[in-house]
Design an enzyme around this catalytic site. Structure first.
Site, PDB file in Angstrom:
ATOM      1  CB  SER A  36       4.779  -7.195 -14.151  1.00 14.86           C
ATOM      2  OG  SER A  36       5.099  -7.735 -12.907  1.00 14.86           O
ATOM      3  NE  ARG A  91      -3.799  -5.945  25.526  1.00 13.57           N
ATOM      4  CZ  ARG A  91      -3.834  -7.275  25.578  1.00 13.57           C
ATOM      5  NH1 ARG A  91      -4.419  -7.969  24.612  1.00 13.57           N
ATOM      6  NH2 ARG A  91      -3.281  -7.910  26.585  1.00 13.57           N
ATOM      7  N   GLY A 100       1.597  -5.519 -12.353  1.00 13.33           N
ATOM      8  CA  GLY A 100       1.706  -4.177 -11.783  1.00 13.33           C
ATOM      9  C   GLY A 100       2.627  -3.340 -12.661  1.00 13.33           C
ATOM     10  NE  ARG A 147      -0.540  -7.813  23.773  1.00 12.50           N
ATOM     11  CZ  ARG A 147      -0.124  -7.235  24.902  1.00 12.50           C
ATOM     12  NH1 ARG A 147       0.466  -6.041  24.866  1.00 12.50           N
ATOM     13  NH2 ARG A 147      -0.304  -7.833  26.068  1.00 12.50           N
ATOM     14  CD  GLN A 176      -2.598  -6.580   3.659  1.00 18.17           C
ATOM     15  OE1 GLN A 176      -2.787  -5.384   3.545  1.00 18.17           O
ATOM     16  NE2 GLN A 176      -1.435  -7.074   4.026  1.00 18.17           N
ATOM     17  CE  LYS A 193      12.206 -14.048  -4.895  1.00 18.07           C
ATOM     18  NZ  LYS A 193      10.957 -13.326  -4.672  1.00 18.07           N
ATOM     19  CG  ASP A 210       1.225  -2.459  -3.636  1.00 15.48           C
ATOM     20  OD1 ASP A 210       0.733  -3.174  -2.738  1.00 15.48           O
ATOM     21  OD2 ASP A 210       2.401  -2.561  -4.016  1.00 15.48           O
ATOM     22  CD  GLU A 269       4.450  -3.514   2.399  1.00 18.20           C
ATOM     23  OE1 GLU A 269       4.695  -4.572   2.997  1.00 18.20           O
ATOM     24  OE2 GLU A 269       4.251  -3.472   1.172  1.00 18.20           O
ATOM     25  CG  HIS A 286       2.313 -12.645   1.466  1.00 12.83           C
ATOM     26  ND1 HIS A 286       3.285 -12.333   2.380  1.00 12.83           N
ATOM     27  CD2 HIS A 286       2.828 -12.370   0.248  1.00 12.83           C
ATOM     28  CE1 HIS A 286       4.355 -11.886   1.748  1.00 12.83           C
ATOM     29  NE2 HIS A 286       4.106 -11.907   0.451  1.00 12.83           N
TER      30      HIS A 286
HETATM   31  O1  F6P Z   1       3.230  -5.160  -4.727  1.00 14.44           O
HETATM   32  C1  F6P Z   1       2.376  -6.054  -4.090  1.00 14.44           C
HETATM   33  C2  F6P Z   1       2.948  -6.493  -2.777  1.00 14.44           C
HETATM   34  O2  F6P Z   1       1.990  -7.338  -2.157  1.00 14.44           O
HETATM   35  C3  F6P Z   1       3.353  -5.368  -1.835  1.00 14.44           C
HETATM   36  O3  F6P Z   1       2.256  -4.784  -1.212  1.00 14.44           O
HETATM   37  C4  F6P Z   1       4.324  -6.091  -0.927  1.00 14.44           C
HETATM   38  O4  F6P Z   1       5.268  -5.209  -0.367  1.00 14.44           O
HETATM   39  C5  F6P Z   1       4.996  -7.052  -1.853  1.00 14.44           C
HETATM   40  O5  F6P Z   1       4.120  -7.255  -2.952  1.00 14.44           O
HETATM   41  C6  F6P Z   1       5.340  -8.379  -1.243  1.00 14.44           C
HETATM   42  O6  F6P Z   1       5.993  -9.153  -2.197  1.00 14.44           O
HETATM   43  P1  F6P Z   1       6.391 -10.677  -1.992  1.00 14.44           P
HETATM   44  O7  F6P Z   1       5.244 -11.499  -2.517  1.00 14.44           O
HETATM   45  O8  F6P Z   1       7.621 -10.845  -2.812  1.00 14.44           O
HETATM   46  O9  F6P Z   1       6.622 -10.914  -0.538  1.00 14.44           O
END
Ligand code: F6P
Length: 361
Positions: free
Chosen positions: A120, A178, A117, A279, A287, A80, A143, A238, A285
């Site tokens: 940043s 499913r 990334g 489903r 991941q 942020k 990513d 996403e 997160h």
């Molecule tokens: O860029 C990494 C990432 O995990 C993306 O895959 C995802 O869209 C985003 O960050 C989520 O960010 P935040 O932690 O702000 O929810």
């Protein structure tokens, strides 16, 4: 030996697995090989905004192999508050770059290693140029879309988590006949979806780089059913758009929009077009927060070591990268200028197609 330096480490942007392995390697190389001092900046650029600047003095003795196993970042991070347009409590927007540069000077740093990334790294480079700060970048993002590096820290672990999710979805999908839709992260790039989709035996992979049609997806699912397969696994990145071309994002308190929901949308249109029972699982997160995979630990350790060696050679404004089983370094400017999407004719897409996986095109 090139003694007497004091260097900083900053983890910036979203966290991922492997950051602590990189921090550990940096500290071991800097202290044990060169006899330098290492300060870990707290919470990304926020630590340099505060007075006194917030940091942890990092000691190799406390960064043992346990650190390798830790997800997240022991320093904290933030994604942020762009320092050049920082949102203040009173609603105003302020350029706080001079304060961050002041924090770097207050700590007496000779150089800084920024782990981030593309977003940043672009911010850190701009700060470095403005304040004549000595910067080395390490690429990290689940990513895996930073230019000029085959791997970014965190990607391999995210793929392992998503693959395990498919492994776990398969038996329940088969038991109930499913179609299971798994929504994975990836912001603008479908790397996690493609890698996990192949490794986890998906039938359909939808990524933002390849426009899809629902007829093609439905036809694939029908063919599977006709061949006697009662279930199917679908992976959706996403950032995939709806059939009308809209991104599926939600606006949250404070006005921020974030991806989320394309999985539910796809599950619905699949149900509508095939009659299948669907489903959805949204991995989110999960991941990012896992124990780092062996490969992420290795890559992060190699990156950290190389970053310190670059400083010892007085080479700056470089990003450490992974290419052809080696650590290399490239200008940060080039890496952030070239975003790396999934290659449409690359090995993985060709492999997926050869395995009969449908991309919806
Ligand atoms: O860029 C990494 C990432 O995990 C993306 O895959 C995802 O869209 C985003 O960050 C989520 O960010 P935040 O932690 O702000 O929810």
């Amino acid at each position: 030996m090139s003694g007497g330096k004091r260097i900083g480490i900053i983890t910036s942007g979203g966290d991922c697995a492997g950051l602590n392995a990189a921090i550990r390697a940096i500290v071991h190389r800097a202290v044990n090989t060169y006899g330098w001092e290492v300060l870990g900046i707290r919470e990304g650029t926020n630590g340099l905004l505060d007075r006194p600047a917030r940091y942890l003095k990092l000691d190799p003795a406390t960064l043992d192999a346990q650190t390798l196993r830790l997800g997240g970042t022991i320093l904290g991070t933030t994604n942020k508050g762009d320092p050049f347009a920082y949102p203040m409590i009173d609603g105003a927007v302020k350029d706080r770059a001079p304060e961050i540069i002041g924090g770097y000077r207050e700590l007496g740093l000779d150089a800084m290693i920024g782990i981030g990334g593309d977003g940043s790294l672009a911010i850190l480079r701009r700060l470095a140029q403005l304040g004549d700060l000595k910067l080395i970048g390490l690429p990290k993002t689940i990513d895996n879309d930073v230019g000029f590096t085959e791997l970014s820290i965190g990607f391999d672990t995210a793929v392992a988590v998503a693959t395990e999710a498919l492994d776990r979805l398969q038996p329940t999908a088969a038991s109930h006949a499913r179609v299971m839709v798994l929504e994975v992260m990836g912001r603008d790039a479908g790397h996690i979806a493609v890698s996990a989709g192949i490794a986890g035996g998906a039938d359909v992979i939808l990524i933002p780089e390849i426009p899809y049609g629902i007829e093609s997806v439905a036809a694939k699912l029908r063919r599977l059913r006709e061949a006697g397969r009662s279930f199917a696994l679908v992976v959706v990145s996403e950032a995939v758009k709806t059939l009308k071309g809209a991104e599926v994002q939600r606006r949250y308190h404070g006005g921020e929009t974030r991806f989320g929901g394309i999985g539910a949308y796809i599950a619905d249109v699949i149900a509508e077009h095939t009659g299948a029972e669907t489903r959805v699982t949204v991995l989110g997160h999960v991941q990012r927060g896992s124990v780092p995979s062996p490969r992420d630990r290795l890559v992060a350790s190699a990156f950290g070591t190389h970053a310190v060696d670059l400083i010892a050679e007085n080479k700056f404004d470089r990003m450490v990268a992974w290419a052809n089983r080696q650590v290399i370094d490239v200008p940060i400017e080039d890496a952030i200028a070239r975003y790396r999407p999934v290659e449409l004719n690359g090995t993985l897409v060709r492999t997926a197609r050869a395995l009969g996986i449908c991309f919806g095109d």
